[in-house]
Design a protein around this motif. Structure first.
Motif, PDB file in Angstrom:
ATOM      1  N   SER A  12      85.461  42.199  93.990  1.00 26.32           N
ATOM      2  CA  SER A  12      84.080  41.711  94.002  1.00 26.32           C
ATOM      3  C   SER A  12      83.350  42.148  92.731  1.00 26.32           C
ATOM      4  CB  SER A  12      83.343  42.237  95.240  1.00 26.32           C
ATOM      5  OG  SER A  12      82.009  41.791  95.261  1.00 26.32           O
ATOM      6  N   TYR A  30      86.419  34.294  97.337  1.00 25.63           N
ATOM      7  CA  TYR A  30      85.083  34.742  96.923  1.00 25.63           C
ATOM      8  C   TYR A  30      84.406  33.701  96.030  1.00 25.63           C
ATOM      9  CZ  TYR A  30      86.361  39.276  98.763  1.00 25.63           C
ATOM     10  OH  TYR A  30      86.735  40.287  99.609  1.00 25.63           O
ATOM     11  N   CYS A  60      80.793  37.393  96.583  1.00 30.75           N
ATOM     12  CA  CYS A  60      80.702  37.419  98.046  1.00 30.75           C
ATOM     13  C   CYS A  60      81.772  36.500  98.635  1.00 30.75           C
ATOM     14  CB  CYS A  60      79.315  36.941  98.481  1.00 30.75           C
ATOM     15  SG  CYS A  60      79.036  36.933 100.267  1.00 30.75           S
ATOM     16  N   GLY A  92      76.751  39.716 102.833  1.00 32.62           N
ATOM     17  CA  GLY A  92      76.663  39.595 101.379  1.00 32.62           C
ATOM     18  C   GLY A  92      75.796  38.439 100.955  1.00 32.62           C
ATOM     19  N   ARG A 132      79.264  42.527  96.421  1.00 33.72           N
ATOM     20  CA  ARG A 132      78.804  41.791  97.593  1.00 33.72           C
ATOM     21  C   ARG A 132      79.801  41.843  98.750  1.00 33.72           C
ATOM     22  NH1 ARG A 132      75.098  42.308  95.005  1.00 33.72           N
ATOM     23  NH2 ARG A 132      73.610  40.798  94.138  1.00 33.72           N
ATOM     24  N   ASP A 133      80.603  42.892  98.804  1.00 31.72           N
ATOM     25  CA  ASP A 133      81.518  43.069  99.936  1.00 31.72           C
ATOM     26  C   ASP A 133      81.556  44.544 100.293  1.00 31.72           C
ATOM     27  OD1 ASP A 133      83.216  42.380 101.966  1.00 31.72           O
ATOM     28  OD2 ASP A 133      84.824  41.616 100.699  1.00 31.72           O
TER      29      ASP A 133
END
Length: 552
Positions: free
Chosen positions: A128, A157, A162, A370, A400-401
């Motif tokens: 990420s 992703y 995210c 996220g 975002r994870d």
């Protein structure tokens, strides 16, 4: 001809299947064919996961190629300059993860998309981070997270780093379904658009984590760490060395091994997976035990308290970190938020409320959390902490994870700060319960494998929708039932039934999005700890009886 027979026949005739694999398919028994072809692998809460093998219900190089071709088509259609921006690819220690990563990379390259492929095993949070650091169009990681050894998976992703949202996943699946035969996949066997990533990104990632510090790191705290044969060793060891921590490693579990030989299930959410780290902790008199799952996005925590190692649940760690972050960070409470999921305890939200901070709830999974973080930050709002009950936490906003590495750092810092006060994490937890009420939670998973198991899970959910709770649990008065196939959060639906009782306790029931399991979430609120334990036992026993005819 049944659907599974038809799917099997198509594979035998597909020009994209190698002659060697066709022979393997022909040698399958009827039962094997049925198990391997009775459905297609579906996108769950975190991409696709499945047992390795040939067939539509298995993960294999053909599935990887097809999904990647669909992802290429999706990126080219939706992201300007996707080919030049490229994608990042990471992979864990599981069997075939590296080979699957190379298969995906060759498909991206065949579609003219630049590929940033990690040269060695890397964690999901680092993937990420890489997407955002490189300003890539998207990325993926080959991992089945904490699933048993026979599984592998493919997490996708977007350009924010995210996991794909529900809407994005629907667009991707539409692209995938247009590919009727495997020979339509564009493959560059020479990998001419592939670039290998080295340690530069890991250094940048760890430097960002150090900036999360809220207090000086207590170097007198004794830590034991295990990566459970996964990818966490490199970043965790470097991070602990950078801050001068006193730590030891579970050497046997530092060996990358997709068989996970010392842990039957490499899932730190289950205390029995931590038996070896407890043994090693006793030898070294470690005060804090930390274990990340194979792709290092989730974290299990145990703490030495009055001579025993106590396992802390995801809800408990979430509550402790909420208190720690909100107590020590500077923020504007009116413009700051805690993010949690629908099946997470109200413990953290109750603590946040005491600081004047609102909590926003999403559906299960960091694809939703996220996405909400990205939305809030773009609106100028501050996200103080994001977590869910399944030991997934995100104390930062630069990825975002969920992140087991950064959370390990912050949990260790918190434990060290409490040690200076003569307290443990358990002492702090008791203080929070005394202040905010006693929260007791338990997650029960009913494993139902194969075709019959899938039908049983579907039947249970259908029966609960049709017949409700029946007589209901003794001593509990039902206040509200919410079916999230009919009620939305952020315009999304999910297969979850949520029952709230008059005393504030609740249960949630849903099929797992990553494993052949039905999940029951029990959350109790009570004035005393004994009351909470008793209520939890009543609900667990009642629900098992409610679905007993399917548990054979």
């Amino acid at each position: 001809m049944s659907d599974w027979q038809s799917s099997y026949a198509k594979w035998l005739q597909d020009p994209g299947i190698s002659s060697e694999d066709v022979e393997t398919l022909k040698a399958m028994s009827e039962e094997e064919i049925k198990e391997n072809f009775y459905e297609d692998l579906a996108f769950g809460t975190a991409g696709i996961r499945g047992i390795r093998g040939l067939g539509t219900n298995r993960i294999n190089k053909y599935a990887i190629r097809k999904v990647t071709q669909g992802y290429c088509d999706f990126l080219i259609d939706t992201i300007p300059d996707a080919r030049a921006k490229g994608v990042a690819i990471a992979y864990d220690t599981r069997h075939m993860s590296r080979a699957f990563a190379e298969e995906a990379a060759n498909v991206f390259s065949g579609n003219g998309i630049l590929v940033y492929l990690f040269s060695t095993i890397r964690s999901t949070p680092e993937l990420s981070f890489a997407i955002r650091y490189l300003k890539a169009a998207g990325g993926l990681v080959l991992t089945a997270s904490h699933n048993p050894r026979e599984y592998n998976g493919y997490k996708v992703y977007n350009e924010t780093g995210c996991q794909l949202s529900t809407g994005e996943t629907e667009q991707l699946v539409e692209k995938i379904n247009r590919i009727k035969t495997f020979d339509k996949v564009l493959i560059d066997e020479e990998g001419r658009r592939i670039r290998l990533l080295t340690n530069e990104l890991e250094t940048a990632y760890l430097n960002q984590i150090e900036k999360l510090a809220l207090n000086p790191f207590n170097k007198d705290l004794s830590i034991m760490y295990s990566p459970l044969h996964g990818v966490g060793l490199s970043p965790m060891k470097k991070l602990l060395e950078q801050v001068g921590a006193t730590f030891n490693l579970v050497d046997e579990q530092c060996i990358p091994d997709g068989d996970f030989p010392t842990a039957q299930k490499p899932n730190p959410e289950e205390p029995e997976a931590l038996n070896l780290i407890v043994e090693e902790g006793k030898k070294h008199k470690s005060e804090l035990l930390l274990a990340t799952d194979p792709d290092a996005d989730r974290l299990g925590v145990m703490v030495l308290h009055q001579g025993d190692y106590i396992y802390l649940t995801g809800n408990q760690i979430g509550g402790l970190l909420t208190e720690y972050i909100l107590k020590h960070r500077e923020y504007d409470a009116k413009n700051s938020y805690l993010l949690t999921s629908i099946v997470t305890s109200k413990f953290g939200a109750t603590i946040a409320k005491s600081y004047g901070v609102d909590t926003v709830i999403t559906f299960t999974g960091f694809k939703n959390l996220g996405k909400k973080m990205e939305e809030f930050l773009n609106e100028g709002k501050d996200v103080l902490f994001t977590y869910e009950e399944s030991i997934g936490y995100l104390p930062e906003t630069f990825i975002r994870d969920k992140d087991g590495i950064s959370t390990s750092f912050l949990v260790a810092e918190m434990a060290g700060a409490l040690k200076k006060e003569g307290k443990t994490l358990v002492d702090q937890l008791k203080s929070l319960y005394e202040k905010h009420g006693y929260f007791k939670e338990k997650q029960v998973s009913y494993t139902l494998k194969g075709i019959e198991g899938l039908e049983a899970i579907r039947s249970i959910m259908a029966d609960l929708r049709e017949s409700g709770l029946g007589q209901g649990p003794k001593g509990f008065k039902l206040k509200e039932t919410v079916d999230y196939l009919e009620t939305t959060i952020d315009s999304d639906y999910t297969n979850l039934l949520y029952y709230t009782f008059e005393d504030g306790s609740w249960i949630g029931v849903r099929p797992s999005g990553t494993e052949p399991k039905l999940k029951l979430y029990i959350n109790i609120m009570a004035d005393k700890p004994g009351q909470a334990d008793a209520k939890c036992s009543i609900l667990e026993k009642w629900f098992k009886e409610r679905i007993s005819k399917w548990l054979v």
